[in-house]
Each structure stands twice: as C-alpha cells, then as structure tokens.
Design a protein around this motif. Sequence first.
Motif, mmCIF file in Angstrom:
data_model
loop_
_atom_site.group_PDB
_atom_site.id
_atom_site.type_symbol
_atom_site.label_atom_id
_atom_site.label_comp_id
_atom_site.label_asym_id
_atom_site.label_seq_id
_atom_site.Cartn_x
_atom_site.Cartn_y
_atom_site.Cartn_z
ATOM 1 N N LEU A 1 6.805 -0.707 10.172
ATOM 2 C CA LEU A 1 7.675 -1.557 9.618
ATOM 3 C C LEU A 1 7.361 -1.793 8.293
ATOM 4 O O LEU A 1 8.159 -1.626 7.440
ATOM 5 C CB LEU A 1 8.281 -2.914 10.349
ATOM 6 C CG LEU A 1 8.622 -2.796 11.746
ATOM 7 C CD1 LEU A 1 8.754 -4.217 12.355
ATOM 8 C CD2 LEU A 1 10.115 -2.217 11.448
ATOM 9 N N GLY A 2 6.100 -2.035 8.062
ATOM 10 C CA GLY A 2 5.597 -2.430 6.788
ATOM 11 C C GLY A 2 5.528 -0.928 5.837
ATOM 12 O O GLY A 2 6.167 -0.968 4.747
ATOM 13 N N GLY A 3 5.315 0.216 6.619
ATOM 14 C CA GLY A 3 5.328 1.443 6.002
ATOM 15 C C GLY A 3 6.877 1.690 5.440
ATOM 16 O O GLY A 3 7.209 2.305 4.420
ATOM 17 N N LEU A 4 7.989 1.465 6.371
ATOM 18 C CA LEU A 4 9.265 1.781 6.126
ATOM 19 C C LEU A 4 9.605 0.752 4.863
ATOM 20 O O LEU A 4 10.382 1.288 3.816
ATOM 21 C CB LEU A 4 9.982 1.460 7.133
ATOM 22 C CG LEU A 4 9.944 2.487 8.536
ATOM 23 C CD1 LEU A 4 10.749 1.957 9.620
ATOM 24 C CD2 LEU A 4 10.066 3.775 7.961
ATOM 25 N N ALA A 5 9.395 -0.347 4.886
ATOM 26 C CA ALA A 5 9.589 -1.399 3.631
ATOM 27 C C ALA A 5 9.006 -0.784 2.437
ATOM 28 O O ALA A 5 9.520 -0.942 1.371
ATOM 29 C CB ALA A 5 9.241 -2.653 3.945
ATOM 30 N N VAL B 1 6.006 10.991 1.914
ATOM 31 C CA VAL B 1 6.705 10.254 2.838
ATOM 32 C C VAL B 1 6.169 10.305 4.209
ATOM 33 O O VAL B 1 5.968 9.597 4.973
ATOM 34 C CB VAL B 1 8.325 10.760 3.267
ATOM 35 C CG1 VAL B 1 8.826 10.096 4.098
ATOM 36 C CG2 VAL B 1 9.115 10.418 1.780
ATOM 37 N N ALA B 2 5.620 11.713 4.678
ATOM 38 C CA ALA B 2 4.972 11.980 5.992
ATOM 39 C C ALA B 2 3.493 11.181 5.878
ATOM 40 O O ALA B 2 3.339 10.589 6.763
ATOM 41 C CB ALA B 2 4.586 13.558 6.086
ATOM 42 N N ALA B 3 3.043 11.204 4.837
ATOM 43 C CA ALA B 3 1.815 10.257 4.450
ATOM 44 C C ALA B 3 1.966 9.152 4.806
ATOM 45 O O ALA B 3 0.997 8.479 5.278
ATOM 46 C CB ALA B 3 1.166 10.790 3.296
ATOM 47 N N ALA B 4 2.830 8.352 4.134
ATOM 48 C CA ALA B 4 3.238 7.039 4.256
ATOM 49 C C ALA B 4 3.423 6.668 6.228
ATOM 50 O O ALA B 4 3.015 5.469 6.380
ATOM 51 C CB ALA B 4 4.462 6.491 3.507
ATOM 52 N N GLY C 1 0.879 -1.185 0.006
ATOM 53 C CA GLY C 1 -0.125 0.017 0.043
ATOM 54 C C GLY C 1 0.933 1.311 -0.123
ATOM 55 O O GLY C 1 0.559 2.101 -0.784
ATOM 56 N N VAL C 2 1.862 1.275 0.777
ATOM 57 C CA VAL C 2 2.933 2.427 0.840
ATOM 58 C C VAL C 2 3.594 2.733 -0.319
ATOM 59 O O VAL C 2 3.669 3.747 -0.798
ATOM 60 C CB VAL C 2 3.601 2.304 2.070
ATOM 61 C CG1 VAL C 2 4.706 3.398 2.153
ATOM 62 C CG2 VAL C 2 2.830 2.637 3.419
ATOM 63 N N LEU D 1 10.876 0.459 -1.030
ATOM 64 C CA LEU D 1 10.400 -0.051 -2.483
ATOM 65 C C LEU D 1 10.122 1.216 -3.282
ATOM 66 O O LEU D 1 10.205 1.035 -4.494
ATOM 67 C CB LEU D 1 9.340 -1.040 -2.446
ATOM 68 C CG LEU D 1 9.869 -2.485 -1.566
ATOM 69 C CD1 LEU D 1 8.589 -3.355 -1.562
ATOM 70 C CD2 LEU D 1 10.978 -3.039 -2.497
ATOM 71 N N GLY D 2 9.170 2.046 -2.694
ATOM 72 C CA GLY D 2 8.655 3.194 -3.502
ATOM 73 C C GLY D 2 9.821 3.926 -4.060
ATOM 74 O O GLY D 2 9.800 4.575 -5.140
ATOM 75 N N GLY D 3 10.779 4.361 -3.050
ATOM 76 C CA GLY D 3 11.773 5.141 -3.412
ATOM 77 C C GLY D 3 12.755 4.598 -4.653
ATOM 78 O O GLY D 3 13.370 4.941 -5.625
ATOM 79 N N LEU D 4 12.796 3.256 -4.656
ATOM 80 C CA LEU D 4 13.425 2.367 -5.511
ATOM 81 C C LEU D 4 12.703 2.372 -6.908
ATOM 82 O O LEU D 4 13.316 2.451 -8.023
ATOM 83 C CB LEU D 4 13.512 0.775 -5.134
ATOM 84 C CG LEU D 4 14.323 -0.175 -6.196
ATOM 85 C CD1 LEU D 4 15.846 0.410 -6.117
ATOM 86 C CD2 LEU D 4 14.207 -1.596 -5.596
ATOM 87 N N ILE D 5 11.452 2.431 -6.832
ATOM 88 C CA ILE D 5 10.484 2.419 -7.953
ATOM 89 C C ILE D 5 10.967 3.789 -8.775
ATOM 90 O O ILE D 5 11.094 4.215 -9.830
ATOM 91 C CB ILE D 5 9.067 2.392 -7.806
ATOM 92 C CG1 ILE D 5 8.927 0.920 -7.569
ATOM 93 C CG2 ILE D 5 8.393 2.894 -9.190
ATOM 94 C CD1 ILE D 5 7.549 0.646 -7.262
ATOM 95 N N ALA D 6 10.829 4.869 -7.919
ATOM 96 C CA ALA D 6 11.288 6.313 -8.453
ATOM 97 C C ALA D 6 12.524 6.473 -8.721
ATOM 98 O O ALA D 6 12.669 6.941 -9.956
ATOM 99 C CB ALA D 6 11.006 7.316 -7.116
ATOM 100 N N TRP D 7 13.464 5.661 -8.362
ATOM 101 C CA TRP D 7 15.016 5.875 -8.942
ATOM 102 C C TRP D 7 14.844 5.103 -10.293
ATOM 103 O O TRP D 7 15.413 5.709 -11.202
ATOM 104 C CB TRP D 7 15.850 4.996 -7.923
ATOM 105 C CG TRP D 7 17.203 4.782 -8.690
ATOM 106 C CD1 TRP D 7 18.135 5.764 -8.669
ATOM 107 C CD2 TRP D 7 17.710 3.795 -9.413
ATOM 108 N NE1 TRP D 7 19.262 5.332 -9.068
ATOM 109 C CE2 TRP D 7 19.002 4.180 -9.742
ATOM 110 C CE3 TRP D 7 17.142 2.531 -9.710
ATOM 111 C CZ2 TRP D 7 19.773 3.093 -10.656
ATOM 112 C CZ3 TRP D 7 18.003 1.715 -10.364
ATOM 113 C CH2 TRP D 7 19.358 1.789 -10.889
ATOM 114 N N ALA D 8 14.015 4.029 -10.377
ATOM 115 C CA ALA D 8 14.058 3.336 -11.770
ATOM 116 C C ALA D 8 13.532 4.011 -12.615
ATOM 117 O O ALA D 8 13.867 4.246 -13.781
ATOM 118 C CB ALA D 8 13.591 1.911 -11.608
#
Length: 419
Positions: free
Chosen positions: A354-358, A385-388, A41-42, A362-369
Amino acid sequence: MTFERMAGILGRLVEGVAIALDSIRGNKVRASLTILGVGIGVMVVIGMASMITGINRSVMAELETLGPSTFFVERYWQGGIHISDGSDEMSPWRKNPWLQVSEAELLRQLPLVREVTWREGTGGPVSYQDEKLASTQVIGFSPTWVRVVGGTITAGRSFTQAEYAAGALVVVINDKMANSLFPGLDPIGKRIKVFGQPFDVIGLYVDPNSMFGSSSPMAVIPHSTFTKVADYFKGWMSIAVTPVEGTTGLEAQDQVIAAMRTSRGLKPAQDNNFAVVSQDRMMEMFANVTGGFFLVMLALSSIGLMVGGVGVVAIMMISVTERTREIGVRKALGATRGEIMFQFLVEAATLTLLGGLAGMALGGLIAWAVNAFTPIPAAVPLWSVAAAILVSTVTGIFFGLYPASKASKLDPVEALRYE
C-alpha cells in the motif's frame, strides 16, 4: 500443483490481505507512518527515474538533430561529476588556452569538414515594453548555426555574414520566447532589449523539440555581437564540426586534431590542450552523471524503506500480541507453522505494498509536474514501476519475518491461556 492447493493458497492470500486492512483501520497512526515511510522511498525512485529518463531522451534527441557524425571541439572535457577546490591541480582546464574564432575558421577549411559553427551562451534579461523575462537563454552563434544544430526558421530569416561581421544588433527568437513576449502578435520587426541593448527581431526559430531549445525561451544573436554586449563567463566557446558526407567521424576528428595541434605549435610528445568530443563520449558523460543521481536516489529511498520497515515490525508485533489466542486456536485446529508465517507475511507485505502504491502515485505526480512546468520531458519508465512494486513487497516480507516467526513458534497451550 493441484487446483485445490492453488485455491487454498489464494484463499490464505485474500484472508491475509483482509486482516492487514483491518489492522490498518485499527492502528491508523502506526499504519500511516509505515505507509508514509515506504511511500517516500518509492516516490524518490519513481520521481528520480522519471527525470533521468526525460533528460536522457532529451540529450539523445538533441544529438540526433546534429547528425550522427557531428562532434565538438572544447577547451576542456572530463565527463562525469567532479569536485574542484579552485586550485590548478583540481581545475586542469585552466592550463588550456581559450578556443578562438580563427581556429574555428581554420577547421572550416579542412577537406573532410563540411560545416563548422561556434557558440557561447549565458542567461540574460530580455524584455519588450512591459513584458520582461528576467533570465533567459541567450546564445551567440556563427552565421551557419541553423545548418549544424538543426531546426527551422519558420518566419523571417537568420542573420547574414555581413551582419555578423558588423556586429549587428539583430536577434532570432524561438517560439517559446515569442509566445511570452508577443502573445498573439507577429514578432518579426519588433524591437526587444537584450542585456539592455535594443535588438531587432529578424527571425522566428523552432527547434527539433529538445530540452535545450523551444521548451524554454531562447534568443540567438551573432557571436560577434554577443562578445560585446553579453555578461558571460568567458573562455568556454564550443565549436561543432560536421564532416563531409561519406567520411567517418573518426577520420574527420583525426584531421581536426592534427590541424589544432599544428595551429597551437604542439610538439609530438605534448598532450592536447583542447578536447575533441564525440557524441558517444557525451552520452557516456551523461550516463556517469545519471549514475551518480541513481546512487543518491538509492540512499534516499533506503531511508524511507527503513522507516517503513521499522513500522512494519512494530505493527506486526502488536498484531501478534493481540491475536495470541486466535493463533492458539488455529494451531489447535491443525494449522502448521508455515501457514501461520505465511498469513503474517502476507499482512506485512500488504502494508508495504500500500505504501508502494501511494509512492507510485506521488512519483507519477512529480513526473507530471516536472514535464508540465520545466524543460525536462519527464516520463515514468516501466522498470521503475516494477521495481517499486517488488521493493515494497520485499521490504514487507523482510521486516515481517521476525514477527511472523514469533507468531508461528507460539505454544498452542500457552496461547490459548493468554488473556
């Protein structure tokens, strides 16, 4: 609030986090499913927000290169996302006649218009010897295109009015195409094939760093040549109009509308069968489109958060059952219902956090890709990030309320007898 009370709350927070981590180690499969659900979700929120942010920034940068008063004449314009079944009722643009080069030339003669350029574009094959680009951006422009769209011819030149009139097979390529077809070589004077036709490279173009230009290979040819050799969807020529200095965009738009209506013989009661689009309307359209993406994003992320929430309930109910005697002992020693609830809510929030941090990772990795491998300069906005963090924490608290309430209501005598 006294220092002792703050220290007590902090101590219970640390204790709750430690117990939650122990619970994760003891229930790896259930905890992993919970973390995965919240993480998905995050991840959707972060990934979509980063792409939307990148698209909006690129559109704004693109429009800024045109100048704040530049506007467009289109065959039809209706901003946002629309569904069509192919009928005339669902496709009102069919009623509008195609824009013509003669109309663009007419607009150029208006007193309040400084410059006009027109274009049509499509994707097409471009090759040089053994190097081939299967489908790249090919645009047919009028000779004044650089003065309107911005950017720089860094080597060679653009095509002339004479070459435009003759339909010459000449092409200006951008730096991305040059790097793809001529790595380490000077492209000027080389002959490439566009739509299977031989074109002489006469110029190298670098655009003002937008997602519609040098981020992807692009070839610019005379519009007169484009209409002869390109395989494209006809009838969607776009005209860009730049007003003279000291004139507002609205004044120039009014003059353009009047000239177009006169040219097309429209009566006062008839609606325009063309569209004049300002940059504000374009940004409004993109806002509508991105708003639709946000709705999809919320729907997808909600599913992941629901899965994670159900996992929280399952894990916390197991935790309440396994620690029934512990709860009884704590109540016997004077722990209040609020303290018991607080501890279990901290455990639930820790799981989902912990799920939100994970998911953020993953979302940051997608943005980088996306930023590295596509023309979209994706960037993770701070609000996402704050919303997540907030949403993942609230999810844990919401779904942890029932187990926490059940734990707090246990009778201490019955709990101490539990085996």
